[in-house]
Each structure stands twice: as structure tokens, then as C-alpha cells.
Motif scaffolding. Structure first.
Motif, PDB file in Angstrom:
ATOM      1  N   VAL A  72       1.258   4.400  -2.804  1.00 55.65           N
ATOM      2  CA  VAL A  72       1.053   5.802  -2.428  1.00 55.65           C
ATOM      3  C   VAL A  72       2.290   6.625  -2.752  1.00 55.65           C
ATOM      4  O   VAL A  72       2.206   7.728  -3.290  1.00 55.65           O
ATOM      5  CB  VAL A  72       0.713   5.912  -0.927  1.00 55.65           C
ATOM      6  N   ARG A  85      -8.500  11.019   2.832  1.00 59.73           N
ATOM      7  CA  ARG A  85      -8.865   9.595   2.877  1.00 59.73           C
ATOM      8  C   ARG A  85      -8.107   8.799   3.925  1.00 59.73           C
ATOM      9  O   ARG A  85      -8.055   7.554   3.858  1.00 59.73           O
ATOM     10  CB  ARG A  85      -8.680   8.942   1.498  1.00 59.73           C
ATOM     11  N   ARG A  86      -7.572   9.452   4.934  1.00 59.78           N
ATOM     12  CA  ARG A  86      -6.876   8.678   5.969  1.00 59.78           C
ATOM     13  C   ARG A  86      -7.834   7.725   6.691  1.00 59.78           C
ATOM     14  O   ARG A  86      -7.458   6.611   7.054  1.00 59.78           O
ATOM     15  CB  ARG A  86      -6.207   9.615   6.982  1.00 59.78           C
ATOM     16  N   ALA A 129      -6.769   2.978  -1.924  1.00 61.11           N
ATOM     17  CA  ALA A 129      -7.940   3.255  -1.088  1.00 61.11           C
ATOM     18  C   ALA A 129      -9.175   3.478  -1.950  1.00 61.11           C
ATOM     19  O   ALA A 129     -10.145   4.089  -1.517  1.00 61.11           O
ATOM     20  CB  ALA A 129      -7.683   4.481  -0.204  1.00 61.11           C
ATOM     21  N   ARG A 181     -10.293   6.219   5.428  1.00 59.19           N
ATOM     22  CA  ARG A 181     -10.502   5.082   4.527  1.00 59.19           C
ATOM     23  C   ARG A 181      -9.362   4.080   4.659  1.00 59.19           C
ATOM     24  O   ARG A 181      -9.584   2.870   4.711  1.00 59.19           O
ATOM     25  CB  ARG A 181     -10.623   5.589   3.090  1.00 59.19           C
ATOM     26  N   TYR A 182      -8.130   4.572   4.731  1.00 59.62           N
ATOM     27  CA  TYR A 182      -6.983   3.684   4.903  1.00 59.62           C
ATOM     28  C   TYR A 182      -7.082   2.919   6.221  1.00 59.62           C
ATOM     29  O   TYR A 182      -6.808   1.717   6.276  1.00 59.62           O
ATOM     30  CB  TYR A 182      -5.678   4.482   4.860  1.00 59.62           C
ATOM     31  N   LEU A 213       1.671   6.170   6.862  1.00 59.19           N
ATOM     32  CA  LEU A 213       1.424   4.737   6.756  1.00 59.19           C
ATOM     33  C   LEU A 213       2.585   3.949   7.353  1.00 59.19           C
ATOM     34  O   LEU A 213       2.378   2.922   8.020  1.00 59.19           O
ATOM     35  CB  LEU A 213       1.221   4.344   5.295  1.00 59.19           C
ATOM     36  N   VAL A 229       0.835  -1.204   0.000  1.00 55.16           N
ATOM     37  CA  VAL A 229       0.000   0.000   0.000  1.00 55.16           C
ATOM     38  C   VAL A 229       0.868   1.251   0.000  1.00 55.16           C
ATOM     39  O   VAL A 229       0.672   2.175  -0.801  1.00 55.16           O
ATOM     40  CB  VAL A 229      -0.941  -0.009   1.224  1.00 55.16           C
ATOM     41  N   TYR A 281      -7.281  -4.822   3.228  1.00 54.52           N
ATOM     42  CA  TYR A 281      -5.864  -5.073   3.026  1.00 54.52           C
ATOM     43  C   TYR A 281      -5.488  -6.441   3.587  1.00 54.52           C
ATOM     44  O   TYR A 281      -6.260  -7.068   4.321  1.00 54.52           O
ATOM     45  CB  TYR A 281      -5.020  -3.993   3.715  1.00 54.52           C
ATOM     46  N   LYS A 301       1.886  11.216   3.408  1.00 51.81           N
ATOM     47  CA  LYS A 301       0.915  10.139   3.629  1.00 51.81           C
ATOM     48  C   LYS A 301       1.622   8.796   3.732  1.00 51.81           C
ATOM     49  O   LYS A 301       1.287   7.963   4.584  1.00 51.81           O
ATOM     50  CB  LYS A 301      -0.115  10.107   2.506  1.00 51.81           C
ATOM     51  N   SER A 337      -5.783   3.741  -7.060  1.00 49.80           N
ATOM     52  CA  SER A 337      -5.555   4.094  -5.662  1.00 49.80           C
ATOM     53  C   SER A 337      -5.710   2.877  -4.758  1.00 49.80           C
ATOM     54  O   SER A 337      -6.652   2.097  -4.917  1.00 49.80           O
ATOM     55  CB  SER A 337      -6.547   5.173  -5.235  1.00 49.80           C
TER      56      SER A 337
END
Length: 197
Positions: free
Chosen positions: A18, A67-68, A167, A70-71, A141, A14, A174, A137, A165
Motif C-alpha cells: 500500500v 476499500r477499508r 485488496a 475489504r482489508y 493498517l 500488505v 491474509y 491508509k 492491489s
């Protein structure tokens, strides 16, 4: 290939996906900003530089935090990768993302370069800020991966043919591995190998 041997899945890191856009966005933005310094533009260089600095900061913050949630939601139910899953090399993941986004990157660069005739530097700084935001970002992560002592992976087929993406809507959850799996460190950077003695 999405499937590995014996029914396993191809998995991409992931954080690597990114991070793949950081270098091209940063360097294309810096180059466009440098060219913008040579163009007076409608607003003049001073206003362009001031606007560019503001846009750089705003873009970096917005992209970094977008979208944090969402992650986190995708990482929470992550299951352990199976023994037949195939872990994609970092270089392959980066190449797939950049190949899938090359026309978008070229178009973005042409737009910000053209914007220098109106507001010098600003467009290039905006693009560079987006690249910086992706880097922030990926670093976030990486901190989560170290804290959880687990690396996050996404199915390659969920990313699509153009390396979308990690996400995106097609991504359901994941998978995870130990911190030493694969050839990329937490956060997606190249893993540093200890020198042989």
C-alpha cells in the motif's frame, strides 16, 4: 517467486505494498504542481491553487478510506504464516510495485502536467493527494497491526506479475506473523534498529 522452499509461499507485507505508491505519487504531483505555478492557464493561478487544495483534501480522504472494509474482511480470517513461507524484503515489495506501475505513473504525471494549461496546479495537487491518501491508509493498517500485535501479509502470486492491489479480487485472505517479523515496521515503514552499544 511465489513459492518458497518445501511448498511454502512467498509473502509480501500488505502495508508495504500500500505504501509503495506514496513517494512517487507525492513527488510527481508536487513537481507537476510546481510547474503549474509557472503557467497562467485558462483559469488563472489563483483559481488553480484553490481548486488544487480542494482536490488534494478530497483525494487524500477518498483514497485513505477506499476499500477499508475489504482489508478488514481479508484480515479477519488471517492464519499464521507457516515455517516454510518466505517473507519478502520491504525493498523487493516496493520495487515490484513501482516497476509494475511505472507506465501508469508516467501517464498520470503527463496528464496532470498537461492539465496545468487549463487549471494550473490542480492536477498535480490531485496526484499528490492520492499519494497522501495511500500514506494515511498504510498508517491505519499500522495501527491495526499494533492493536492486534500481528503483521499482515499477502501471497505474492495473488498480487500478480505487476504487483497489484493487496485488496484485489485475486486475494482470498491474509496471513499473519508476530510483530517483529520481516524488515518493515507496522504500517510498512522501514524498521528502526536499535544502535549497538
Amino acid at each position: 517467486m511465489a513459492r518458497g522452499v518445501r511448498g511454502g509461499q512467498g509473502l509480501a507485507r500488505v502495508a508495504v505494498v500500500v505504501r509503495a505508491g506514496v513517494a512517487p505519487m507525492w513527488w510527481l504531483g508536487v513537481f507537476a504542481a510546481g510547474v503549474g505555478l509557472l503557467i497562467p492557464g485558462l483559469t488563472g493561478r489563483r483559481i488553480g491553487v484553490m481548486a488544487g487544495a480542494a482536490l488534494f483534501i478530497i483525494a487524500a480522504v477518498v483514497v485513505s478510506y477506499t476499500r477499508r472494509k475489504r482489508y478488514v474482511a481479508l484480515a479477519r480470517p488471517a492464519v499464521r504464516a507457516g515455517k516454510h513461507d518466505v517473507l519478502q524484503d520491504r525493498a523487493v515489495s516496493v520495487r515490484n510495485w513501482r516497476r509494475g506501475h511505472r507506465w501508469w505513473l508516467l501517464l498520470a504525471w503527463l496528464v496532470v502536467l498537461g492539465s496545468s494549461f487549463a487549471v494550473p496546479v490542480a492536477g498535480g495537487m490531485l496526484l499528490a493527494g492520492c499519494g497522501t491518501g495511500l500514506g494515511l491508509k498504510a498508517a491505519w493498517l499500522g495501527r491495526r497491526e499494533r492493536a492486534e500485535d500481528a503483521l499482515l501479509w499477502v501471497r505474492v502470486d495473488w498480487l500478480g506479475a505487476h504487483g497489484g492491489s493487496p485488496a484485489g479480487k485475486t486475494v482470498k485472505a491474509y496471513r499473519s506473523t508476530g510483530i517483529a517479523a520481516g524488515d518493515a515496521a507496522p504500517g510498512g515503514a522501514r524498521r528502526r534498529t536499535a544502535a549497538l552499544v
